[in-house]
Design an enzyme around this catalytic site. Structure first.
Site, short mmCIF file in Angstrom:
data_model
loop_
_atom_site.label_atom_id
_atom_site.label_comp_id
_atom_site.label_asym_id
_atom_site.label_seq_id
_atom_site.Cartn_x
_atom_site.Cartn_y
_atom_site.Cartn_z
N SER A 41 0.81 -1.09 -0.13
CA SER A 41 -0.04 0.12 -0.03
C SER A 41 0.82 1.21 0.13
CB SER A 41 -0.79 -0.01 1.32
OG SER A 41 -0.20 0.10 2.39
N LYS A 42 0.25 2.30 -0.56
CA LYS A 42 1.11 3.73 -0.36
C LYS A 42 0.35 4.52 0.68
CE LYS A 42 2.71 7.42 -3.48
NZ LYS A 42 4.09 7.19 -3.24
#
Length: 294
Positions: free
Chosen positions: A158-159
């Site tokens: 995930s960012k």
């Protein structure tokens, strides 16, 4: 780059369904995303008034939110349209777009099942991440003491905002010692990435880049790999150990902000930006300006 406070600018920010004056786009201090890092974001570039690879960025934003356990209220199409509206409202020709989604302030505590999922999109004029002079001669990196964690300890695909705390620590330490950025190893001691960009090396005409198994497989990274292969340049994705840097001739970073930025040194390891760096800088610029296909 404009050095005024990002809280004090003219323009508009898209916030939960509508454009609001920039200075009015505020949140409460007890927002869950601020206290517990329940926040995801994207970084996008605008070239000639168009957001580069907008759909890929939006898809990753939605996936990052899913990994963190929340669902955005907006569809991908609505986020894309809001992003375009924000660019137009701020009259951005060449700039940067920052979508960010977070859990709100309805509940305060580790558990926040009932909190609203907020979404904001800002856009501003932003030139190259590094100055033209620094880019031409190659930037200097320092090896960070902080390492990219195992996927078993944090959602590395995930960012997510929380993943960037060690990036800030690493970059601040490097800058305090006169370097431009930091190179981070992973939890196994392998080369991972810089604080906000992926890394590539050149040896015998081929590109070598770490396998992104505990850090983001960047959109710019994938674009540059496609551009290199279109040129007939071999791209090898593999585990790379720090001591191998002695055998590489060129090195560069890739990222939405960094674009393609040559590296001249990492600690005592020296590199000379050469033909492959120059070619990929040119190809990437033509790609984002839609002069060649990605």
């Amino acid at each position: 780059m404009d050095t005024s406070s990002f809280a004090d600018k003219d323009g508009y920010i898209w916030l939960n369904g509508k454009l609001v004056p920039w200075r009015d786009a505020n949140i409460h201090v007890l927002t869950h995303g601020l206290h517990y890092a329940s926040s995801v974001f994207e970084g996008e570039r605008v070239y000639d008034g168009e957001i580069f690879k907008l759909q890929e960025h939006t898809d990753r934003l939605i996936e990052s939110a899913r990994i963190l356990g929340f669902k955005l209220e907006q569809t991908a199409e609505e986020i894309n349209e809001a992003s375009r509206q924000t660019v137009i409202a701020n009259k951005i020709v060449d700039g940067y777009v920052r979508p960010v989604a977070w859990r709100g302030s309805e509940m305060m505590g580790v558990s926040a099942q009932s909190n609203r999922i907020n979404l904001a999109i800002a856009a501003w004029v932003w030139p190259s991440y590094f100055s033209p002079e620094a880019r031409m001669k190659g930037i200097r990196l320092k090896l960070s003491e902080w390492k990219r964690p195992s996927p078993e300890t944090i959602p590395t695909k995930s960012k997510a905002a929380g993943l960037y705390m060690i990036c800030t620590l690493s970059k601040h330490q490097a800058e305090s010692e006169g370097f431009d950025d930091a190179l981070m190893l992973d939890y196994r001691g392998r080369i991972a990435e810089a604080t906000g960009a992926n890394i590539f090396f050149v040896r015998d005409g081929a590109l070598h880049t770490p396998t992104p198994d505990c850090f983001l497989d960047g959109i710019t990274r994938r674009t540059v790999i496609d551009l290199a292969r279109a040129r007939g340049i071999e791209v090898i994705e593999r585990a790379i150990m720090p001591e191998e840097m002695a055998d590489f001739s060129e090195c560069f970073l890739t990222g939405t902000a960094a674009e393609v930025t040559p590296v001249s040194s990492i600690d005592s390891y020296q590199f000379t930006p050469g033909a492959i760096c120059a070619q990929l800088i040119k190809d990437y610029d033509q790609c984002v300006r839609r002069k060649i296909a990605a």
